[in-house]
Design an enzyme around this catalytic site. Structure first.
Site, PDB file in Angstrom:
ATOM      1  CG  ASP A 178      -1.674   1.189   1.461  1.00 54.63           C
ATOM      2  OD1 ASP A 178      -2.312   1.639   0.502  1.00 54.63           O
ATOM      3  OD2 ASP A 178      -1.661   1.731   2.588  1.00 54.63           O
ATOM      4  CG  LEU A 179       1.765   5.653  -1.991  1.00 57.28           C
ATOM      5  CD1 LEU A 179       3.253   5.395  -2.229  1.00 57.28           C
ATOM      6  CD2 LEU A 179       1.191   6.438  -3.171  1.00 57.28           C
ATOM      7  CG  ASP A 180      -1.853   7.404   0.580  1.00 60.28           C
ATOM      8  OD1 ASP A 180      -0.956   8.192   0.295  1.00 60.28           O
ATOM      9  OD2 ASP A 180      -2.881   7.264  -0.109  1.00 60.28           O
ATOM     10  CB  THR A 196       0.223  10.676   2.024  1.00 52.87           C
ATOM     11  OG1 THR A 196       0.155   9.267   1.958  1.00 52.87           O
ATOM     12  CG2 THR A 196       1.280  11.179   1.085  1.00 52.87           C
ATOM     13  CE  LYS A 200      -4.197   6.540   9.647  1.00 49.21           C
ATOM     14  NZ  LYS A 200      -3.410   6.157  10.801  1.00 49.21           N
ATOM     15  N   GLY A 201      -7.260   4.084   4.025  1.00 44.66           N
ATOM     16  CA  GLY A 201      -7.469   3.017   3.045  1.00 44.66           C
ATOM     17  C   GLY A 201      -8.765   3.148   2.274  1.00 44.66           C
ATOM     18  NE  ARG A 217      -9.787  12.114  -4.510  1.00 47.59           N
ATOM     19  CZ  ARG A 217      -9.345  12.350  -5.732  1.00 47.59           C
ATOM     20  NH1 ARG A 217     -10.041  13.121  -6.545  1.00 47.59           N
ATOM     21  NH2 ARG A 217      -8.210  11.824  -6.173  1.00 47.59           N
ATOM     22  CB  SER A 266      -2.049   2.973  -3.630  1.00 46.09           C
ATOM     23  OG  SER A 266      -2.653   4.146  -3.137  1.00 46.09           O
ATOM     24  CB  ALA A 267      -7.469   3.285  -2.335  1.00 44.38           C
ATOM     25  CB  SER A 268      -3.944   7.291  -3.585  1.00 44.51           C
ATOM     26  OG  SER A 268      -3.748   8.600  -4.054  1.00 44.51           O
ATOM     27  CG  ASN A 323      -3.850  12.523  -5.891  1.00 46.38           C
ATOM     28  OD1 ASN A 323      -3.902  13.218  -6.886  1.00 46.38           O
ATOM     29  ND2 ASN A 323      -4.791  12.556  -4.952  1.00 46.38           N
ATOM     30  CE  LYS A 354      -5.769  -0.973  -0.963  1.00 39.97           C
ATOM     31  NZ  LYS A 354      -4.569  -0.278  -0.482  1.00 39.97           N
ATOM     32  CD  GLU A 374      -3.526  -1.811   2.903  1.00 37.74           C
ATOM     33  OE1 GLU A 374      -3.592  -0.923   3.779  1.00 37.74           O
ATOM     34  OE2 GLU A 374      -3.901  -1.624   1.739  1.00 37.74           O
ATOM     35  CG  ASP A 375      -1.723   2.508   6.481  1.00 34.71           C
ATOM     36  OD1 ASP A 375      -2.141   2.097   5.382  1.00 34.71           O
ATOM     37  OD2 ASP A 375      -1.938   3.654   6.911  1.00 34.71           O
TER      38      ASP A 375
HETATM   39  C1  BG6 Z   1      -5.813   5.746   0.365  1.00 36.17           C
HETATM   40  C2  BG6 Z   1      -5.783   6.598   1.620  1.00 36.17           C
HETATM   41  O1  BG6 Z   1      -4.553   5.215   0.117  1.00 36.17           O
HETATM   42  O2  BG6 Z   1      -6.225   6.527  -0.749  1.00 36.17           O
HETATM   43  C3  BG6 Z   1      -7.141   7.274   1.834  1.00 36.17           C
HETATM   44  O3  BG6 Z   1      -5.474   5.797   2.738  1.00 36.17           O
HETATM   45  C4  BG6 Z   1      -7.526   8.055   0.573  1.00 36.17           C
HETATM   46  O4  BG6 Z   1      -7.067   8.120   2.960  1.00 36.17           O
HETATM   47  C5  BG6 Z   1      -7.508   7.125  -0.636  1.00 36.17           C
HETATM   48  O5  BG6 Z   1      -8.823   8.616   0.722  1.00 36.17           O
HETATM   49  C6  BG6 Z   1      -7.840   7.843  -1.936  1.00 36.17           C
HETATM   50  O6  BG6 Z   1      -6.848   8.790  -2.195  1.00 36.17           O
HETATM   51  P1  BG6 Z   1      -6.941   9.929  -3.304  1.00 36.17           P
HETATM   52  O7  BG6 Z   1      -5.534  10.454  -3.378  1.00 36.17           O
HETATM   53  O8  BG6 Z   1      -7.367   9.260  -4.578  1.00 36.17           O
HETATM   54  O9  BG6 Z   1      -7.937  10.925  -2.839  1.00 36.17           O
HETATM   55 MG    MG Z   2      -2.715   3.105   3.620  1.00 35.19          MG
END
Ligand code: BG6
Ligand code: MG
Length: 223
Positions: A12-14, A20, A48-49, A52, A117-119, A121, A148, A172-173
Protein backbone atom coordinates in the site's frame (compact mmCIF):
# COMPACT_ATOMS: atom_id res chain seq x y z
CA UNK A 1 16.84 -20.24 -7.12
CA UNK A 2 15.17 -21.88 -4.10
CA UNK A 3 11.32 -22.01 -4.14
CA UNK A 4 9.80 -19.50 -1.72
CA UNK A 5 6.36 -19.48 -0.13
CA UNK A 6 5.94 -16.04 -1.71
CA UNK A 7 6.86 -14.62 -5.12
CA UNK A 8 5.64 -11.04 -4.79
CA UNK A 9 5.17 -8.27 -2.24
CA UNK A 10 2.43 -5.70 -2.78
CA UNK A 11 2.73 -2.44 -0.87
CA UNK A 12 0.00 0.00 0.00
CA UNK A 13 1.32 3.54 -0.53
CA UNK A 14 -0.29 5.95 1.97
CA UNK A 15 0.92 5.07 5.47
CA UNK A 16 3.28 2.28 4.35
CA UNK A 17 5.75 3.88 1.94
CA UNK A 18 4.96 7.52 2.81
CA UNK A 19 3.10 9.24 5.63
CA UNK A 20 0.53 11.04 3.49
CA UNK A 21 -2.23 10.38 6.06
CA UNK A 22 -1.30 13.70 7.67
CA UNK A 23 -1.92 15.56 4.37
CA UNK A 24 -5.21 13.74 3.78
CA UNK A 25 -6.23 14.78 7.31
CA UNK A 26 -5.28 18.45 6.83
CA UNK A 27 -7.22 18.65 3.56
CA UNK A 28 -10.31 16.89 4.97
CA UNK A 29 -10.11 19.05 8.09
CA UNK A 30 -10.16 22.22 5.95
CA UNK A 31 -13.30 20.97 4.19
CA UNK A 32 -14.94 19.92 7.48
CA UNK A 33 -14.18 23.35 9.02
CA UNK A 34 -15.65 25.05 5.96
CA UNK A 35 -18.87 23.04 6.39
CA UNK A 36 -18.88 23.37 10.22
CA UNK A 37 -18.54 19.62 10.69
CA UNK A 38 -16.71 18.43 13.83
CA UNK A 39 -13.76 16.33 12.61
CA UNK A 40 -10.70 15.20 14.55
CA UNK A 41 -7.76 12.75 14.22
CA UNK A 42 -10.04 10.13 15.82
CA UNK A 43 -12.60 10.28 12.99
CA UNK A 44 -9.73 10.43 10.51
CA UNK A 45 -8.67 6.89 11.51
CA UNK A 46 -11.84 5.57 9.80
CA UNK A 47 -10.75 7.12 6.49
CA UNK A 48 -7.48 5.19 6.16
CA UNK A 49 -7.47 3.02 3.04
CA UNK A 50 -10.95 4.24 2.11
CA UNK A 51 -11.55 5.84 -1.33
CA UNK A 52 -11.99 9.61 -1.74
CA UNK A 53 -15.76 9.53 -2.21
CA UNK A 54 -16.33 6.98 0.56
CA UNK A 55 -14.21 9.17 2.88
CA UNK A 56 -16.34 12.19 1.98
CA UNK A 57 -19.53 10.25 2.77
CA UNK A 58 -18.14 9.34 6.23
CA UNK A 59 -17.38 13.02 6.93
CA UNK A 60 -20.71 14.32 5.60
CA UNK A 61 -22.58 11.79 7.76
CA UNK A 62 -21.13 13.57 10.80
CA UNK A 63 -23.00 16.72 9.73
CA UNK A 64 -26.42 15.09 9.84
CA UNK A 65 -27.30 17.11 6.69
CA UNK A 66 -28.09 15.88 3.17
CA UNK A 67 -26.01 17.03 0.21
CA UNK A 68 -26.66 16.62 -3.52
CA UNK A 69 -24.37 14.59 -5.77
CA UNK A 70 -23.09 17.74 -7.45
CA UNK A 71 -22.26 19.32 -4.06
CA UNK A 72 -20.44 16.11 -3.10
CA UNK A 73 -18.46 16.14 -6.36
CA UNK A 74 -17.49 19.78 -5.71
CA UNK A 75 -16.37 18.99 -2.10
CA UNK A 76 -14.28 16.01 -3.23
CA UNK A 77 -12.64 18.19 -5.88
CA UNK A 78 -11.85 20.94 -3.35
CA UNK A 79 -10.32 18.48 -0.91
CA UNK A 80 -8.22 16.95 -3.66
CA UNK A 81 -6.93 20.35 -4.81
CA UNK A 82 -5.73 21.10 -1.26
CA UNK A 83 -4.28 17.59 -0.88
CA UNK A 84 -2.39 17.87 -4.18
CA UNK A 85 -0.88 21.18 -2.99
CA UNK A 86 0.69 19.31 -0.04
CA UNK A 87 1.75 16.32 -2.13
CA UNK A 88 3.36 18.51 -4.80
CA UNK A 89 5.84 19.72 -2.19
CA UNK A 90 6.89 16.19 -1.13
CA UNK A 91 10.51 15.05 -1.46
CA UNK A 92 12.31 11.67 -1.13
CA UNK A 93 13.07 12.63 2.50
CA UNK A 94 9.45 11.67 3.29
CA UNK A 95 9.91 8.00 2.37
CA UNK A 96 9.19 6.05 5.57
CA UNK A 97 12.01 4.16 7.40
CA UNK A 98 13.10 0.87 5.87
CA UNK A 99 11.11 1.16 2.62
CA UNK A 100 14.04 1.54 0.21
CA UNK A 101 16.13 -1.06 2.06
CA UNK A 102 13.33 -3.68 2.01
CA UNK A 103 12.46 -3.08 -1.65
CA UNK A 104 16.12 -3.35 -2.67
CA UNK A 105 16.54 -6.51 -0.57
CA UNK A 106 13.45 -8.15 -2.13
CA UNK A 107 14.50 -7.30 -5.67
CA UNK A 108 18.01 -8.70 -5.09
CA UNK A 109 16.34 -12.03 -4.20
CA UNK A 110 14.13 -12.07 -7.31
CA UNK A 111 10.89 -11.16 -5.50
CA UNK A 112 8.46 -9.05 -7.53
CA UNK A 113 7.32 -5.78 -5.98
CA UNK A 114 4.24 -3.65 -6.60
CA UNK A 115 2.17 -0.78 -5.32
CA UNK A 116 -1.53 -1.50 -4.71
CA UNK A 117 -3.05 1.81 -3.61
CA UNK A 118 -6.58 3.24 -3.57
CA UNK A 119 -5.17 6.69 -4.28
CA UNK A 120 -5.70 8.33 -7.66
CA UNK A 121 -2.67 10.49 -6.82
CA UNK A 122 -0.32 7.49 -6.60
CA UNK A 123 1.77 8.34 -9.66
CA UNK A 124 2.20 11.97 -8.60
CA UNK A 125 3.44 10.88 -5.15
CA UNK A 126 5.82 8.24 -6.60
CA UNK A 127 7.22 10.84 -8.97
CA UNK A 128 7.81 13.30 -6.10
CA UNK A 129 9.56 10.75 -3.88
CA UNK A 130 11.44 9.24 -6.84
CA UNK A 131 10.92 5.58 -5.95
CA UNK A 132 8.91 4.23 -8.91
CA UNK A 133 11.80 2.21 -10.36
CA UNK A 134 11.77 -0.08 -7.32
CA UNK A 135 8.33 -1.45 -8.31
CA UNK A 136 7.60 -3.90 -11.12
CA UNK A 137 4.10 -2.49 -11.42
CA UNK A 138 1.90 0.20 -9.91
CA UNK A 139 -1.85 -0.40 -9.49
CA UNK A 140 -3.89 2.55 -8.26
CA UNK A 141 -7.38 3.91 -7.70
CA UNK A 142 -7.70 4.85 -11.38
CA UNK A 143 -7.49 1.19 -12.41
CA UNK A 144 -10.20 -0.42 -10.27
CA UNK A 145 -13.94 -0.05 -9.72
CA UNK A 146 -14.23 -1.31 -6.15
CA UNK A 147 -12.37 0.14 -3.18
CA UNK A 148 -10.72 -1.79 -0.31
CA UNK A 149 -11.93 -3.88 1.57
CA UNK A 150 -12.87 -5.28 -1.83
CA UNK A 151 -9.92 -7.42 -3.04
CA UNK A 152 -10.03 -6.07 -6.63
CA UNK A 153 -6.92 -3.87 -6.38
CA UNK A 154 -4.74 -6.72 -5.08
CA UNK A 155 -6.15 -9.29 -7.53
CA UNK A 156 -5.51 -6.94 -10.46
CA UNK A 157 -1.94 -6.37 -9.19
CA UNK A 158 -1.26 -10.12 -8.86
CA UNK A 159 -2.59 -10.73 -12.33
CA UNK A 160 -0.37 -7.98 -13.85
CA UNK A 161 2.62 -9.47 -12.00
CA UNK A 162 1.57 -12.93 -13.20
CA UNK A 163 1.80 -14.29 -9.64
CA UNK A 164 -0.83 -16.46 -7.90
CA UNK A 165 -2.67 -14.57 -5.11
CA UNK A 166 -1.59 -17.17 -2.53
CA UNK A 167 2.03 -16.36 -3.33
CA UNK A 168 1.59 -12.64 -2.62
CA UNK A 169 2.31 -10.76 0.59
CA UNK A 170 0.48 -7.48 1.19
CA UNK A 171 1.85 -4.68 3.40
CA UNK A 172 -0.98 -2.48 4.69
CA UNK A 173 -1.56 0.15 7.38
CA UNK A 174 -5.37 0.05 7.20
CA UNK A 175 -7.98 -2.37 8.49
CA UNK A 176 -9.78 -2.19 5.13
CA UNK A 177 -6.52 -3.08 3.35
CA UNK A 178 -5.86 -6.16 5.50
CA UNK A 179 -9.43 -7.33 4.88
CA UNK A 180 -8.90 -6.81 1.12
CA UNK A 181 -5.65 -8.84 1.23
CA UNK A 182 -7.39 -11.73 2.99
CA UNK A 183 -10.35 -11.67 0.61
CA UNK A 184 -7.82 -11.90 -2.22
CA UNK A 185 -6.32 -15.01 -0.57
CA UNK A 186 -3.06 -13.20 0.27
CA UNK A 187 -0.93 -12.98 3.42
CA UNK A 188 -1.48 -9.61 5.11
CA UNK A 189 1.25 -7.85 7.08
CA UNK A 190 0.00 -4.91 9.13
CA UNK A 191 2.25 -1.85 9.31
CA UNK A 192 1.40 0.17 12.41
CA UNK A 193 -0.60 -0.37 15.56
CA UNK A 194 -1.14 -4.04 16.65
CA UNK A 195 -4.35 -3.14 18.50
CA UNK A 196 -5.90 -1.64 15.37
CA UNK A 197 -4.51 -4.16 12.84
CA UNK A 198 -5.84 -7.10 14.81
CA UNK A 199 -6.82 -9.13 11.71
CA UNK A 200 -3.33 -9.00 10.17
CA UNK A 201 -1.28 -12.22 9.95
CA UNK A 202 1.71 -10.38 11.39
CA UNK A 203 2.27 -6.77 12.48
CA UNK A 204 5.37 -4.55 12.30
CA UNK A 205 5.85 -0.93 13.39
CA UNK A 206 7.50 0.01 10.11
CA UNK A 207 9.26 -1.56 7.15
CA UNK A 208 12.68 -1.34 8.82
CA UNK A 209 11.55 -4.34 10.94
CA UNK A 210 11.22 -6.57 7.86
CA UNK A 211 13.68 -8.20 5.45
CA UNK A 212 13.66 -10.94 2.81
CA UNK A 213 15.13 -13.37 5.36
CA UNK A 214 12.49 -12.58 7.99
CA UNK A 215 9.74 -13.02 5.40
CA UNK A 216 11.00 -16.45 4.40
CA UNK A 217 10.66 -17.55 8.04
CA UNK A 218 7.21 -16.02 8.68
CA UNK A 219 5.00 -18.86 7.52
CA UNK A 220 6.93 -21.37 9.62
CA UNK A 221 6.55 -19.08 12.65
CA UNK A 222 2.79 -18.82 12.12
CA UNK A 223 2.15 -22.52 11.49
C1 BG6 B 1 -5.81 5.75 0.37
C2 BG6 B 1 -5.78 6.60 1.62
O1 BG6 B 1 -4.55 5.21 0.12
O2 BG6 B 1 -6.22 6.53 -0.75
C3 BG6 B 1 -7.14 7.27 1.83
O3 BG6 B 1 -5.47 5.80 2.74
C4 BG6 B 1 -7.53 8.06 0.57
O4 BG6 B 1 -7.07 8.12 2.96
C5 BG6 B 1 -7.51 7.13 -0.64
O5 BG6 B 1 -8.82 8.62 0.72
C6 BG6 B 1 -7.84 7.84 -1.94
O6 BG6 B 1 -6.85 8.79 -2.19
P1 BG6 B 1 -6.94 9.93 -3.30
O7 BG6 B 1 -5.53 10.45 -3.38
O8 BG6 B 1 -7.37 9.26 -4.58
O9 BG6 B 1 -7.94 10.93 -2.84
MG1 MG C 1 -2.71 3.10 3.62
Amino acid sequence: MQTMWFDACIFDLDGVIVDTAKYHFLAWKRLADMLDIPFSEKENEKLKGVSRLASLEIILELSGKKYTDSEKAKFAEMKNTWYVEFVSRMTPSEILPGAIELLTDLKSHGIKTAIGSASKNTLLILEKIRIKDLFDTVTDGNMVKSAKPDPEIFLVTASILNVKPEKCIVFEDSVAGIKAAHKAGMYGIGVGNKEILIEADYVINDLSEMSFLKLTALKTINQ
